[in-house]
Structure formats: C-alpha cells, structure tokens
Design an enzyme around this catalytic site. Structure first.
Site, PDB file in Angstrom:
ATOM      1  N   PHE A 146       0.851  -1.190   0.000  1.00 62.31           N
ATOM      2  CA  PHE A 146       0.000   0.000   0.000  1.00 62.31           C
ATOM      3  C   PHE A 146       0.886   1.239   0.000  1.00 62.31           C
ATOM      4  O   PHE A 146       1.702   1.421   0.892  1.00 62.31           O
ATOM      5  CB  PHE A 146      -0.928   0.044   1.215  1.00 62.31           C
ATOM      6  CG  PHE A 146      -1.812   1.263   1.218  1.00 62.31           C
ATOM      7  CD1 PHE A 146      -2.932   1.319   0.411  1.00 62.31           C
ATOM      8  CD2 PHE A 146      -1.485   2.376   1.975  1.00 62.31           C
ATOM      9  CE1 PHE A 146      -3.735   2.464   0.375  1.00 62.31           C
ATOM     10  CE2 PHE A 146      -2.284   3.526   1.946  1.00 62.31           C
ATOM     11  CZ  PHE A 146      -3.413   3.560   1.137  1.00 62.31           C
ATOM     12  N   ASP A 231       9.019   2.625   2.137  1.00 61.35           N
ATOM     13  CA  ASP A 231       7.850   3.384   2.584  1.00 61.35           C
ATOM     14  C   ASP A 231       7.663   3.090   4.072  1.00 61.35           C
ATOM     15  O   ASP A 231       7.235   1.994   4.442  1.00 61.35           O
ATOM     16  CB  ASP A 231       6.634   2.938   1.760  1.00 61.35           C
ATOM     17  CG  ASP A 231       5.369   3.693   2.141  1.00 61.35           C
ATOM     18  OD1 ASP A 231       5.361   4.342   3.208  1.00 61.35           O
ATOM     19  OD2 ASP A 231       4.390   3.612   1.374  1.00 61.35           O
ATOM     20  N   LYS A 260       2.761   9.737   8.647  1.00 62.24           N
ATOM     21  CA  LYS A 260       1.765   9.588   9.725  1.00 62.24           C
ATOM     22  C   LYS A 260       2.189  10.119  11.102  1.00 62.24           C
ATOM     23  O   LYS A 260       1.663  11.108  11.562  1.00 62.24           O
ATOM     24  CB  LYS A 260       1.328   8.128   9.815  1.00 62.24           C
ATOM     25  CG  LYS A 260       0.487   7.708   8.607  1.00 62.24           C
ATOM     26  CD  LYS A 260      -0.161   6.359   8.808  1.00 62.24           C
ATOM     27  CE  LYS A 260      -1.244   6.087   7.786  1.00 62.24           C
ATOM     28  NZ  LYS A 260      -0.816   5.421   6.568  1.00 62.24           N
TER      29      LYS A 260
HETATM   30  C1  LIG Z   1      -1.056   5.634   5.162  1.00 66.65           C
HETATM   31  C2  LIG Z   1      -0.014   5.183   4.219  1.00 66.65           C
HETATM   32  C3  LIG Z   1       0.239   5.878   3.035  1.00 66.65           C
HETATM   33  C4  LIG Z   1      -0.598   7.067   2.608  1.00 66.65           C
HETATM   34  O1  LIG Z   1      -0.515   8.103   3.510  1.00 66.65           O
HETATM   35  P1  LIG Z   1      -1.645   9.261   3.469  1.00 66.65           P
HETATM   36  O2  LIG Z   1      -1.159  10.253   4.464  1.00 66.65           O
HETATM   37  O3  LIG Z   1      -2.924   8.601   3.852  1.00 66.65           O
HETATM   38  O4  LIG Z   1      -1.671   9.783   2.092  1.00 66.65           O
HETATM   39  C5  LIG Z   1       1.275   5.444   2.241  1.00 66.65           C
HETATM   40  N1  LIG Z   1       2.019   4.380   2.572  1.00 66.65           N
HETATM   41  C6  LIG Z   1       1.786   3.673   3.703  1.00 66.65           C
HETATM   42  C7  LIG Z   1       2.659   2.533   4.033  1.00 66.65           C
HETATM   43  C8  LIG Z   1       0.763   4.040   4.555  1.00 66.65           C
HETATM   44  O5  LIG Z   1       0.519   3.329   5.650  1.00 66.65           O
END
Ligand SMILES: *Cc1c(COP(=O)(O)O)cnc(C)c1O
Length: 406
Positions: A146, A231, A260
C-alpha cells in the site's frame, strides 16, 4: 422575517447530507482527547488504539506539543518554500540524525511522500539512461503493498479494491512476493530504476520484510544500480521501537518516505534521501506550496522532543514484551477466533478467523478503538507513550470480547 431559521442538525446528519461518501466510518462522533483516551459526544471514554491510524504518536493533546504549536501559531504559520524559516532546516537536521547523511524534502501526507520517492526513482532512471526520459523508469514493488491513493502510489499498490475504476495507471510497476528475493530479482531488467517496499506492510495485515530480505534487496540494488525506496509512512517514527523500522535490519536504504506519526496529528510528510539520491532533486524538479511550514515543522519538532526526552523508543521496546506475551495468551485461549499475531513494537496485527468488522464493533462497545487491516486483521496502534497499564487494559477488553463470542 429575514432571520434564518435555527436548525439544529446532528453531526451524523451533516455528514450524511454533505460529506462525500468515500469512507465507511464508524458511527461514533469524537469530541475530545487526552493521552490514549478519547471521548465521544455522549461522554463515553475510549482507549484509542487507532491513534488516528498511527498518527497521534504522543497520544492526544500532549502538553509539550500543544504549547509548541500554540506558540508557533502565534509567531509564524506559513511562508511557502519561496523563503527559509528556522524550523524546516532544524527538522531536516534531526531526521538526518536518525537516517544518516543525506537531505530531506517536506510535504504534507504519506501519499505525497510516496509520490516524491517515485519521482526520485524516475530521475535516477533518467540519469542512468544518459539523461533520456522513458528508457529506464520501472519500479519493482511488492504484492499486497500500500503506497497511498495518488496515481503513482496507487499504481504501486496492486490491489483491485484500490485500483478499480481508475485505470489506466502509471506504467512501469511490477510486483514480487514479499520476502522472496528471487521473485524481485527476476523482475529487474535494464529499464528498472528502483525497488520499493514497505519495511512492514501496514494496510494488508502487518507483514514485515525479513532482515535477510532487506539485506538481499540492498545487494540487488547495489549490483544493478537501483534505488532502494522504503515506505515507512506507517511503520516509521518509533512505532517498532526504532526510529525507522529498517534499522532493525541494519540496512541503509536510498530513500525513506515518512508521514503519519511525524507531526503527532499535524499533517506533514517527508522523504529522506541519502547524499547521492538527494542530489537528483534540483531547483524546479519538485515542489509543494505547503510542504514543511513553520507550524507543521514545529509540531514535528515537538514530537521529536518528546520522543527523546521521554525515551519513547526504549519505552516501546520495553513494554511491548509483556503486551505481546499477553496477546499471545489470547491466541492460545481463543484459537477459533484469533489465529495468528504479527507484532513489531506498537504495530500489532491480530489475525482473526474472519471479517474483523464485528470484533471492532464489539471492542468499541467495550471501550477500545482499533482498526481493521487487510481482510481479516485487527490492527492495534497505541500511541507511543501508552502505559503498560493501558496496554494491559486493551488485552482485558479483547479477552472479554473474545470470551463473549464463545
Ligand atoms: C497511510 C499510508 C500511506 C498514505 O498516507 P496518506 O497520508 O494517507 O496519504 C502510504 N504508505 C503507507 C505505508 C501508509 O501506511
């Protein structure tokens, strides 16, 4: 005659009438928070182990964070990236202190951080191809990944429920099996610019990369001149007991995306890139109006202050041991419901035998807020300063709910 009629409309009615319907929200209106607790509009308290999806790293309304944000809001909020201001440089310096030599770019969300990372990969590919576009642009990612909802990240997210209806996607993404190095190596060709993984997949059920796999990806990237992009939007910023989750593997990637937890509730994202990759961005390559405002950076600096002063990395590592053990006992006592646990510090996935929805509802009724993940996982994301007592309380609520389900 002319005065408008006074209409009292409930929050639920306002949402139903006016807010777009792209979320399946819980029927709960939250109005106040303090530490790991939140309260709804009827005055009911909850232990918030969603942390706004791994965002409220210090819990709600930590006094140091509140004071820092209030002070900055009264001083200077936004100047754009036309100018410097003290907080952005200082925050970059502190993030580099955790990640290693390099540079930082600031944005406003996880998806934006991932887009920036993908753009760095494209520039790396173009450089490999002698400056020509479209010759070396492919990225090998992981199945079940994701990477956010924008076009680049969404194209790197091979999930039908996320991509459906939005095709054609950005070309050039291929997907290997997580923790299967050969499957990644087999997808690399002369047009490949980068490898992209979440150090721990957060949205598909808490699936960590093994240290051996990460070390193998590092070697593969070195051998084939690829950027290793990680990520850490969800798993970074202390959630696993290390600042970046990839530190557990002793691997240094080329780029790290984070967001986050970084602002402790204030929207801010960032990418760190090692010295060589960071040079790919030159004036004009990339940008965003809001990225790294004085206020956003003050919020993030306050998070780092508290993380360091209250030694939250050590705290997460220390108190997770007993918490994970207690959760493990639940899986022994309720094997029909709870089939596996995948836990790294304060990033915990409880794999259930079916849809987590009914469990989440029952937990909420008993005062524990948790998040679903993947098809059958309950995700627990306590704030990094949750106490051993609060962690134990979460286990008791889970036990009550599982016992009631028989
Ligand atoms: C939440 C998340 C995203 C996206 O972040 P947003 O602030 O919601 O755009 C991307 N990569 C990972 C691994 C995430 O958990």
């Amino acid at each position: 005659m002319n005065s408008p009629a006074i209409v009292r409309t409930s929050t639920a009615e306002l949402y139903d009438a006016h807010v777009m319907k792209n979320y399946a929200r819980a029927a709960l209106t939250l109005v106040r928070g303090r530490g790991a607790q939140v309260w709804d509009d009827a005055g009911n308290g909850y232990l918030d182990f969603t942390s706004g999806i791994a965002v409220s790293a210090l819990g709600h309304c930590h006094p140091h964070w509140v004071a820092a944000v209030q002070r900055q809001a009264a001083e200077l909020i936004h100047v754009s990236n036309l100018f410097r201001h003290p907080n952005q440089g200082e925050l970059a310096r502190r993030l580099i202190g955790y990640a290693g030599p390099g540079r930082v770019f600031f944005c406003n969300s996880g998806a934006e951080a991932d887009e920036g990372m993908i753009k760095l990969a494209r520039l790396h590919g173009a450089k490999k191809a002698g400056g020509e576009d479209g010759k070396c642009f492919k990225i090998v990612g992981a199945k079940n990944a994701f990477h956010g909802r924008m076009f680049g990240g969404m194209s790197a997210t091979p999930q039908e429920k996320i991509q459906k209806g939005f095709r054609p996607l950005v070309p050039g993404f291929a997907f290997g099996e997580l923790n299967n190095l050969e499957s990644f190596a087999a997808l690399v060709d002369d047009q490949t610019a980068a490898i992209l993984v979440e150090t721990i997949q957060g949205e598909s059920g808490i699936n960590p990369c093994t240290p051996e796999f990460l070390r193998g990806l590092r070697r593969l990237c070195d051998d084939r001149d690829l950027l290793l992009l990680v990520d850490e939007v969800q798993c970074g910023l202390g959630r696993t007991g290390k600042f970046y989750a990839i530190e557990h593997a002793g691997v240094r990637p080329d780029v790290i995306a984070m967001a986050k937890g970084l602002g402790g509730g204030f929207p801010i994202g960032a990418i760190w890139a090692g010295t060589r990759a960071a040079e790919l961005f030159q004036p004009g390559s990339h940008g965003t109006t809001f990225g790294g405002t004085p206020l956003a950076c003050a919020a993030a600096l306050a998070v780092l202050d508290v993380l360091e002063r209250e030694q939250l990395l050590a705290h997460v590592t220390r108190v997770s041991v007993a918490w994970h053990e207690a959760l493990g006992r639940l899986s022994v006592d309720f094997p029909r419901h709870l089939t596996a646990i995948r836990a790294r510090g304060f990033l915990v996935g409880l794999q259930m035998s079916g849809d987590p929805g009914p469990y989440l509802g029952a937990l909420r009724d008993r005062g524990l807020l948790a998040v679903g993940s993947g098809n059958n996982v309950i995700r627990l994301l306590p704030p990094l300063n949750a106490t051993a007592g609060e962690l134990a309380q979460s286990v008791e609520i889970l036990r009550t709910v599982l016992a009631a389900k028989g």
